[in-house]
Design a protein around this motif. Sequence first.
Motif, PDB file in Angstrom:
ATOM      1  N   GLY A  72       0.877  -1.311   0.083  1.00 23.63           N
ATOM      2  CA  GLY A  72       0.015   0.033   0.069  1.00 23.63           C
ATOM      3  C   GLY A  72       0.765   1.291  -0.039  1.00 23.63           C
ATOM      4  N   SER A  73       2.072   1.025  -0.146  1.00 23.97           N
ATOM      5  CA  SER A  73       3.197   2.361  -0.121  1.00 23.97           C
ATOM      6  C   SER A  73       3.824   2.266  -1.471  1.00 23.97           C
ATOM      7  N   LEU A  74       3.788   3.527  -2.005  1.00 26.91           N
ATOM      8  CA  LEU A  74       4.694   3.787  -3.109  1.00 26.91           C
ATOM      9  C   LEU A  74       5.191   5.040  -3.218  1.00 26.91           C
ATOM     10  N   ASN A  75       6.097   5.238  -4.112  1.00 27.20           N
ATOM     11  CA  ASN A  75       6.904   6.404  -4.322  1.00 27.20           C
ATOM     12  C   ASN A  75       6.386   6.723  -5.756  1.00 27.20           C
ATOM     13  N   LEU A  76       5.660   8.006  -6.141  1.00 27.35           N
ATOM     14  CA  LEU A  76       5.008   8.220  -7.346  1.00 27.35           C
ATOM     15  C   LEU A  76       5.854   9.411  -8.017  1.00 27.35           C
ATOM     16  N   ARG A  77       6.194   9.138  -9.167  1.00 24.74           N
ATOM     17  CA  ARG A  77       6.750  10.189  -9.928  1.00 24.74           C
ATOM     18  C   ARG A  77       5.802  10.661 -11.097  1.00 24.74           C
ATOM     19  N   PHE A  78       5.223  11.818 -11.177  1.00 21.62           N
ATOM     20  CA  PHE A  78       4.606  12.376 -12.510  1.00 21.62           C
ATOM     21  C   PHE A  78       5.454  12.528 -13.559  1.00 21.62           C
ATOM     22  N   LYS A  79       4.973  12.338 -14.670  1.00 21.21           N
ATOM     23  CA  LYS A  79       5.601  12.660 -15.919  1.00 21.21           C
ATOM     24  C   LYS A  79       5.894  14.091 -16.062  1.00 21.21           C
ATOM     25  N   LYS A  80       5.025  15.102 -15.661  1.00 18.99           N
ATOM     26  CA  LYS A  80       4.956  16.508 -15.956  1.00 18.99           C
ATOM     27  C   LYS A  80       4.708  17.054 -14.334  1.00 18.99           C
ATOM     28  N   PRO A  81       5.880  18.082 -13.861  1.00 17.90           N
ATOM     29  CA  PRO A  81       5.664  18.721 -12.802  1.00 17.90           C
ATOM     30  C   PRO A  81       4.713  19.276 -12.627  1.00 17.90           C
ATOM     31  N   ASP A  82       3.800  20.016 -13.504  1.00 19.27           N
ATOM     32  CA  ASP A  82       2.653  20.543 -13.321  1.00 19.27           C
ATOM     33  C   ASP A  82       1.413  19.641 -12.909  1.00 19.27           C
ATOM     34  N   THR A  83       1.586  18.426 -13.104  1.00 15.62           N
ATOM     35  CA  THR A  83       0.516  17.384 -12.794  1.00 15.62           C
ATOM     36  C   THR A  83       0.584  17.197 -11.463  1.00 15.62           C
ATOM     37  N   HIS A  84       1.554  17.383 -10.677  1.00 15.66           N
ATOM     38  CA  HIS A  84       1.811  17.305  -9.120  1.00 15.66           C
ATOM     39  C   HIS A  84       1.196  18.454  -8.605  1.00 15.66           C
ATOM     40  N   ARG A  85       1.552  19.626  -9.071  1.00 18.14           N
ATOM     41  CA  ARG A  85       0.939  20.867  -8.507  1.00 18.14           C
ATOM     42  C   ARG A  85      -0.399  20.980  -8.911  1.00 18.14           C
ATOM     43  N   ARG A  86      -0.984  20.719  -9.936  1.00 15.05           N
ATOM     44  CA  ARG A  86      -2.468  20.709 -10.179  1.00 15.05           C
ATOM     45  C   ARG A  86      -3.173  19.669  -9.267  1.00 15.05           C
ATOM     46  N   ALA A  87      -2.743  18.495  -8.955  1.00 13.05           N
ATOM     47  CA  ALA A  87      -3.294  17.486  -8.336  1.00 13.05           C
ATOM     48  C   ALA A  87      -3.290  17.960  -6.688  1.00 13.05           C
ATOM     49  N   ALA A  88      -2.051  18.474  -6.250  1.00 16.21           N
ATOM     50  CA  ALA A  88      -2.254  18.914  -4.859  1.00 16.21           C
ATOM     51  C   ALA A  88      -3.010  20.175  -4.655  1.00 16.21           C
ATOM     52  N   ILE A  89      -3.421  21.076  -5.601  1.00 16.67           N
ATOM     53  CA  ILE A  89      -4.256  21.957  -5.499  1.00 16.67           C
ATOM     54  C   ILE A  89      -5.592  21.518  -5.402  1.00 16.67           C
ATOM     55  N   TYR A  90      -5.926  20.528  -6.241  1.00 19.08           N
ATOM     56  CA  TYR A  90      -7.269  19.997  -6.552  1.00 19.08           C
ATOM     57  C   TYR A  90      -7.773  19.333  -4.909  1.00 19.08           C
ATOM     58  N   ALA A  91      -6.691  18.627  -4.454  1.00 19.71           N
ATOM     59  CA  ALA A  91      -6.915  17.761  -3.438  1.00 19.71           C
ATOM     60  C   ALA A  91      -7.133  18.850  -2.061  1.00 19.71           C
ATOM     61  N   MET A  92      -6.435  19.936  -2.059  1.00 17.23           N
ATOM     62  CA  MET A  92      -6.510  20.970  -0.871  1.00 17.23           C
ATOM     63  C   MET A  92      -7.898  21.702  -1.235  1.00 17.23           C
ATOM     64  N   THR A  93      -8.234  21.978  -2.392  1.00 14.50           N
ATOM     65  CA  THR A  93      -9.630  22.591  -2.508  1.00 14.50           C
ATOM     66  C   THR A  93     -10.687  21.730  -2.307  1.00 14.50           C
ATOM     67  N   HIS A  94     -10.372  20.358  -2.257  1.00 16.68           N
ATOM     68  CA  HIS A  94     -11.513  19.463  -2.134  1.00 16.68           C
ATOM     69  C   HIS A  94     -11.405  18.855  -0.769  1.00 16.68           C
ATOM     70  N   ASN A  95     -10.655  19.422   0.302  1.00 19.09           N
ATOM     71  CA  ASN A  95     -10.480  18.949   1.784  1.00 19.09           C
ATOM     72  C   ASN A  95     -10.142  17.590   1.843  1.00 19.09           C
ATOM     73  N   GLN A  96      -9.065  17.002   0.727  1.00 19.90           N
ATOM     74  CA  GLN A  96      -8.435  15.887   0.689  1.00 19.90           C
ATOM     75  C   GLN A  96      -6.948  15.908   0.985  1.00 19.90           C
ATOM     76  N   THR A  97      -6.382  14.904   1.216  1.00 17.74           N
ATOM     77  CA  THR A  97      -4.853  15.049   1.247  1.00 17.74           C
ATOM     78  C   THR A  97      -4.592  14.451  -0.154  1.00 17.74           C
ATOM     79  N   LEU A  98      -3.268  14.640  -0.739  1.00 21.25           N
ATOM     80  CA  LEU A  98      -3.001  14.292  -2.034  1.00 21.25           C
ATOM     81  C   LEU A  98      -2.937  12.739  -2.191  1.00 21.25           C
TER      82      LEU A  98
END
Length: 115
Positions: A72-98
Amino acid sequence: MNNIMQYKGYVGSVEFSESDGILYGKVQGIRSLISYEGTSVQELLDDFHGAVDDYLALCEADGTKPEIAYKGSLNLRFKKPDTHRRAAIYAMTHNQTLNSFIDDCVVERLDSLKA
């Protein structure tokens, strides 16, 4: 084509060596090297099962815990750095952790394959 086998919670790969004329593989998702081979599908299955059983018996004899594959644990690397940022912002704005957002996305995608 299915190039994996499963036994007692362990996942094994299936490969073919044309030059040696054998099927072979190794248990995936753990650091320990557990390999097996056979000249037929049944031999490969039997050796895979035997290798897993031997590993579990060795762990028990040594008093060590067997490694758990895909725990259940893994180290994830996105292909594009912007995907990481967008996912983090989405999670924050929806009261979720990444982590919970990514987990939800993976579960949703896998559940859609059942249909």
